[in-house]
Scaffold this motif. Structure first.
Motif, PDB file in Angstrom:
ATOM      1  N   LEU A   1       0.681  -1.157  -0.296  1.00 52.29           N
ATOM      2  CA  LEU A   1      -0.064  -0.033   0.056  1.00 52.29           C
ATOM      3  C   LEU A   1       0.797   1.189   0.155  1.00 52.29           C
ATOM      4  O   LEU A   1       0.587   2.220  -0.562  1.00 52.29           O
ATOM      5  CB  LEU A   1      -0.878  -0.107   1.429  1.00 52.29           C
ATOM      6  CG  LEU A   1      -2.054  -1.121   1.131  1.00 52.29           C
ATOM      7  CD1 LEU A   1      -2.891  -0.938   2.490  1.00 52.29           C
ATOM      8  CD2 LEU A   1      -3.100  -0.868  -0.087  1.00 52.29           C
TER       9      LEU A   1
ATOM     10  N   LYS B   1       3.806   1.589  -1.144  1.00 53.99           N
ATOM     11  CA  LYS B   1       4.411   1.844  -2.653  1.00 53.99           C
ATOM     12  C   LYS B   1       3.469   2.640  -3.395  1.00 53.99           C
ATOM     13  O   LYS B   1       3.670   3.400  -4.436  1.00 53.99           O
ATOM     14  CB  LYS B   1       4.640   0.447  -3.339  1.00 53.99           C
ATOM     15  CG  LYS B   1       5.808  -0.197  -2.748  1.00 53.99           C
ATOM     16  CD  LYS B   1       6.260  -1.328  -3.465  1.00 53.99           C
ATOM     17  CE  LYS B   1       7.218  -2.104  -2.863  1.00 53.99           C
ATOM     18  NZ  LYS B   1       7.572  -3.730  -3.643  1.00 53.99           N
ATOM     19  N   HIS B   2       2.159   2.447  -3.114  1.00 55.27           N
ATOM     20  CA  HIS B   2       1.150   3.248  -4.223  1.00 55.27           C
ATOM     21  C   HIS B   2       1.339   4.589  -4.083  1.00 55.27           C
ATOM     22  O   HIS B   2       0.791   5.507  -4.717  1.00 55.27           O
ATOM     23  CB  HIS B   2      -0.305   2.757  -3.945  1.00 55.27           C
ATOM     24  CG  HIS B   2      -0.527   1.541  -4.408  1.00 55.27           C
ATOM     25  ND1 HIS B   2       0.288   0.219  -4.312  1.00 55.27           N
ATOM     26  CD2 HIS B   2      -1.654   1.003  -5.409  1.00 55.27           C
ATOM     27  CE1 HIS B   2      -0.151  -0.641  -5.054  1.00 55.27           C
ATOM     28  NE2 HIS B   2      -1.393  -0.451  -5.447  1.00 55.27           N
TER      29      HIS B   2
END
Length: 136
Positions: free
Chosen positions: A130, A132-133
């Motif tokens: 998450l 990384k998003h």
């Protein structure tokens, strides 16, 4: 007078014969008394031997009785020691059961910790995915 002398001589001869018979009877009786005295002494000695043997046997019986009393006392002590060993063994078995239960409980706790760690690792991976998003 000739008859009187002859009668006296006959009487004296009879007295001598009877005296000799009495002397022989007395000698025979004396020998019988001696033999009886020897037999009484032998019987007395035999009774003394019997008395000594009975006395020795009584001492041996007393010794055996004393040994049996000691063995009985030792047996009772051994019995008490065996009961004490059995009690200690029961306590040791109870301790082993407690240790086994504690070990099983610790194993269960480790399984729970492992499962929680696995969940936490999954959550960490999801969180990392998450994050990384949202990278700027």
């Amino acid at each position: 007078m000739g008859d009187s002398v002859e009668d006296i001589t006959t009487i004296i001869d009879n007295i001598q014969v009877e005296s000799n018979g009495v002397t022989e009877d007395l000698a025979s009786s004396y020998k019988e008394v001696e033999n009886g005295t020897k037999q009484v002494k032998i019987t007395g000695d035999t009774f003394n031997d019997i008395e000594q043997a009975v006395s020795n046997m009584a001492e041996r019986i007393e010794h055996v009785s004393s040994n049996l009393e000691e063995m009985s006392s030792s047996s009772q002590q051994i019995g008490a020691n065996i009961e004490e060993i059995a009690s200690v063994s029961e306590e040791a078995a109870a301790g082993i059961e407690q240790t086994s239960a504690a070990s099983q409980q610790a194993s269960g706790s480790m399984i729970e910790v492992n499962a929680s760690s696995t969940n936490l690792a999954k959550l960490a991976e999801e969180l990392a995915g998450l994050i990384k998003h949202f990278k700027i």
